[in-house]
Design a protein around this motif. Structure first.
Motif, short mmCIF file in Angstrom:
data_model
loop_
_atom_site.label_atom_id
_atom_site.label_comp_id
_atom_site.label_asym_id
_atom_site.label_seq_id
_atom_site.Cartn_x
_atom_site.Cartn_y
_atom_site.Cartn_z
N LYS A 1 38.42 35.33 29.31
CA LYS A 1 39.81 35.08 28.94
C LYS A 1 40.80 36.11 29.47
O LYS A 1 41.97 35.80 29.70
CB LYS A 1 39.92 35.00 27.42
N VAL A 2 40.39 37.35 29.62
CA VAL A 2 41.32 38.42 29.97
C VAL A 2 41.89 38.23 31.37
O VAL A 2 41.21 37.76 32.28
CB VAL A 2 40.63 39.80 29.83
N ARG A 3 43.17 38.60 31.54
CA ARG A 3 43.80 38.57 32.87
C ARG A 3 43.82 40.00 33.40
O ARG A 3 44.31 40.92 32.74
CB ARG A 3 45.23 38.03 32.78
N ILE A 4 43.27 40.16 34.58
CA ILE A 4 43.12 41.50 35.17
C ILE A 4 44.20 41.71 36.22
O ILE A 4 44.35 40.91 37.15
CB ILE A 4 41.73 41.66 35.79
N VAL A 5 44.96 42.78 36.06
CA VAL A 5 46.07 43.09 36.98
C VAL A 5 45.55 43.99 38.09
O VAL A 5 44.97 45.05 37.83
CB VAL A 5 47.22 43.79 36.22
N SER A 6 45.77 43.58 39.30
CA SER A 6 45.27 44.34 40.45
C SER A 6 46.18 45.51 40.78
O SER A 6 47.28 45.65 40.25
CB SER A 6 45.16 43.41 41.67
N VAL A 7 45.68 46.37 41.71
CA VAL A 7 46.45 47.52 42.19
C VAL A 7 46.54 47.43 43.70
O VAL A 7 45.85 46.65 44.35
CB VAL A 7 45.78 48.85 41.77
N SER A 8 47.41 48.24 44.28
CA SER A 8 47.56 48.25 45.75
C SER A 8 46.31 48.85 46.39
O SER A 8 45.55 49.58 45.76
CB SER A 8 48.79 49.09 46.12
N TRP A 9 46.13 48.54 47.69
CA TRP A 9 44.97 49.07 48.40
C TRP A 9 45.04 50.59 48.50
O TRP A 9 44.00 51.27 48.49
CB TRP A 9 44.89 48.44 49.80
N LYS A 10 46.24 51.12 48.58
CA LYS A 10 46.39 52.58 48.63
C LYS A 10 45.88 53.20 47.34
O LYS A 10 45.15 54.20 47.34
CB LYS A 10 47.86 52.94 48.85
N ARG A 11 46.24 52.59 46.20
CA ARG A 11 45.77 53.08 44.90
C ARG A 11 44.26 52.87 44.76
O ARG A 11 43.55 53.70 44.20
CB ARG A 11 46.52 52.33 43.80
#
Length: 506
Positions: free
Chosen positions: A138-148
């Motif tokens: 159920k959880v929505r996972i927020v991505s990060v930039s490739w640099k991060r």
């Protein structure tokens, strides 16, 4: 309360902490039960293992989820379900999820596996598996930039390496307990060991590169006993000039020769492979016992060890096969390999015989456990698996006693061969590799050859012959590959692969 939306870094850390809390009680119960956690080194090891466990799982999940959320959720859910089942069996049956256990699992039929079903197992799967899976789905996972992503990954990897090298003083303990630790670490226990099971299964089933057919040139009764030593370094044999009398029996034997020799590697599998092959290579050539067996030589393999290439012969005997016919306290040690040996030779209907005895006598770190009490001639001895806690004298004494015991075993083999009327016989002893005993603060073996000290690759190469007219060449330094060609020569097996330059006999 858990959020419906969460950043990928926080998510993988949360999942790693959850796996740590739910599935690693057996792991840390074993650690606390087998280490002094009141000293600095013990505290450092425990803290480091905790951090490494958290970071390793988080790092792996971070990589997977950064590549694909769908694949990540599927694998993570699968890990929780399998972890739940694995921990149930560990807690209920006190098993270790190692490679052999994976093999047992994969070879279990439905009737057998269904007998393990219980209400407790259902609870484990429900509470530790299904409930976490609901949140994962159920959880929505927020991505990060490739640099991060690159920055976070690099820092995590660097910190794990720092932790590893900060525990250099504990590497011996970790190595000694690696099978147990690896079998209790989730999900690495079943993922890594399942991979190893199939890799080794493939290697065992892989077709060898067959050597050219051979012919036996005469009918003279001849027997070779090839003894493959374990972790024996030539520097501690009095035959090679060592100050202590570690070879009181062999030194009195007539027709006994010893040569300087080097191993191909510093670990068992590569060392044994080199002893049995006609040349040092990365290829899987047909090894000596398989080759001779295929060409009508009687071949017997007896072992208290492991690590040989696939052996395809009829008479392959392990310790448990030999113990029922063995009597006396020596049956708990490498003497078990001599059980009924003479009788087995005399019972053969063939004129050419190769006996291979693969010992484990000098393998650390429990040197003092590898010989019967009456062979503890050099004292005091090291009784700890943490070799760094012993004095150098205690460590050397324990190891020297294993060499003294090896001397006894080899002498007994020679005495057996002397009684074989009508046979031309020889015994060849060569070790798979050497051993470090605290020199340069190194212990045991396994260093890369480019960095290994001489103690890890200078090995004994000892030969006895029954007939004084059988002379040996005045060689300087031999390799392990000399064994293959010397055995062919002694048994008078003719083949295009034979190399006279690698034969030790005149």
């Amino acid at each position: 309360m858990l959020k419906n939306s969460i950043g990928i870094t926080n998510f993988v850390l949360l999942m790693s902490v959850l796996m740590f809390l739910l599935f690693h009680l057996p792991f840390y119960r074993y650690v606390f039960g087998n280490i002094d956690y009141t000293g600095f080194h013990g505290i450092l090891l425990i803290i480091s293992l905790m951090l490494l466990m958290l970071l390793a799982n988080a790092f792996a999940l971070y990589l997977i989820f950064s590549l694909s959320r769908i694949v990540g959720k599927f694998l993570l859910g699968l890990f929780f379900m399998l972890n739940a089942v694995a921990v149930y069996f560990v807690m209920t049956y006190n098993v270790i999820i190692d490679e052999s256990m994976i093999g047992n699992l994969l070879n279990t039929n439905y009737e057998e596996s269904s007998s393990f079903f219980s209400f407790t197992l259902v609870l484990y799967v429900l509470i530790l598996g299904i409930i976490p899976c609901i949140y994962i789905i159920k959880v929505r996972i927020v991505s990060v930039s490739w640099k991060r992503f690159l920055k976070t990954s690099s820092l995590a990897l660097l910190f794990m390496l720092v932790l590893v090298f900060a525990n250099a003083s504990n590497w011996l303990w970790i190595d000694k307990n690696s099978k147990r630790l690896g079998g209790l670490a989730m999900p690495w226990s079943y993922t890594v060991n399942t991979s190893l099971f199939y890799i080794h299964k493939y290697q065992k089933n892989r077709k060898e590169i067959l050597l050219p057919d051979a012919t036996i040139a005469d009918n003279e009764k001849s027997v070779v006993v090839l003894v493959i030593g374990e972790s024996a370094r030539s520097g501690n044999f009095s035959l090679y000039g060592y100050g202590k009398d570690t070879n009181p029996l062999l030194s009195k034997e007539d027709n006994l020769y010893h040569f300087n020799a080097t191993s191909c590697a510093t670990y068992t599998t590569a060392g044994v492979k080199c002893i049995l092959e006609h040349t040092d290579s990365n290829q899987l050539y047909e090894i000596l016992p398989n080759y001779l067996y295929r060409n009508d030589v009687e071949v017997v393999w007896r072992t208290t060890n492991w690590g040989e290439p696939p052996v395809h012969i009829k008479n392959y005997q392990r310790r448990e096969d030999l113990k029922p016919g063995c009597t006396g306290p020596g049956c708990d040690y490498d003497e078990v390999l001599l059980t009924g040996l003479k009788e087995q030779i005399l019972a053969s209907t063939k004129n050419k015989i190769l006996i291979v005895l693969h010992t484990s006598t000098s393998h650390g770190p429990t040197y003092s456990k590898k010989y019967p009490p009456q062979f503890e001639a050099f004292t005091p001895v090291c009784n700890s698996v943490e070799l760094g806690n012993c004095s150098h004298e205690e460590l050397i004494n324990a190891y020297d006693n294993t060499i003294l015991y090896t001397d006894f075993i080899l002498s007994r083999i020679i005495e057996n061969l002397k009684t074989l009327n009508g046979y031309k016989s020889t015994m060849i002893f060569v070790s798979d590799h050497g051993e470090s005993l605290g020199e340069k603060n190194l212990y045991m073996h396994g260093m890369p050859m480019s960095l290994a000290p001489k103690e890890q690759y200078e090995v004994p190469f000892i030969v006895w012959v029954s007939d004084s007219s059988q002379k040996l060449k005045p060689e300087t330094t031999l390799s392990q590959n000399h064994v293959f060609h010397s055995v062919l020569h002694f048994l008078n097996v003719q083949t295009p692969v034979y190399n006279e330059g690698m034969n030790i006999f005149e």
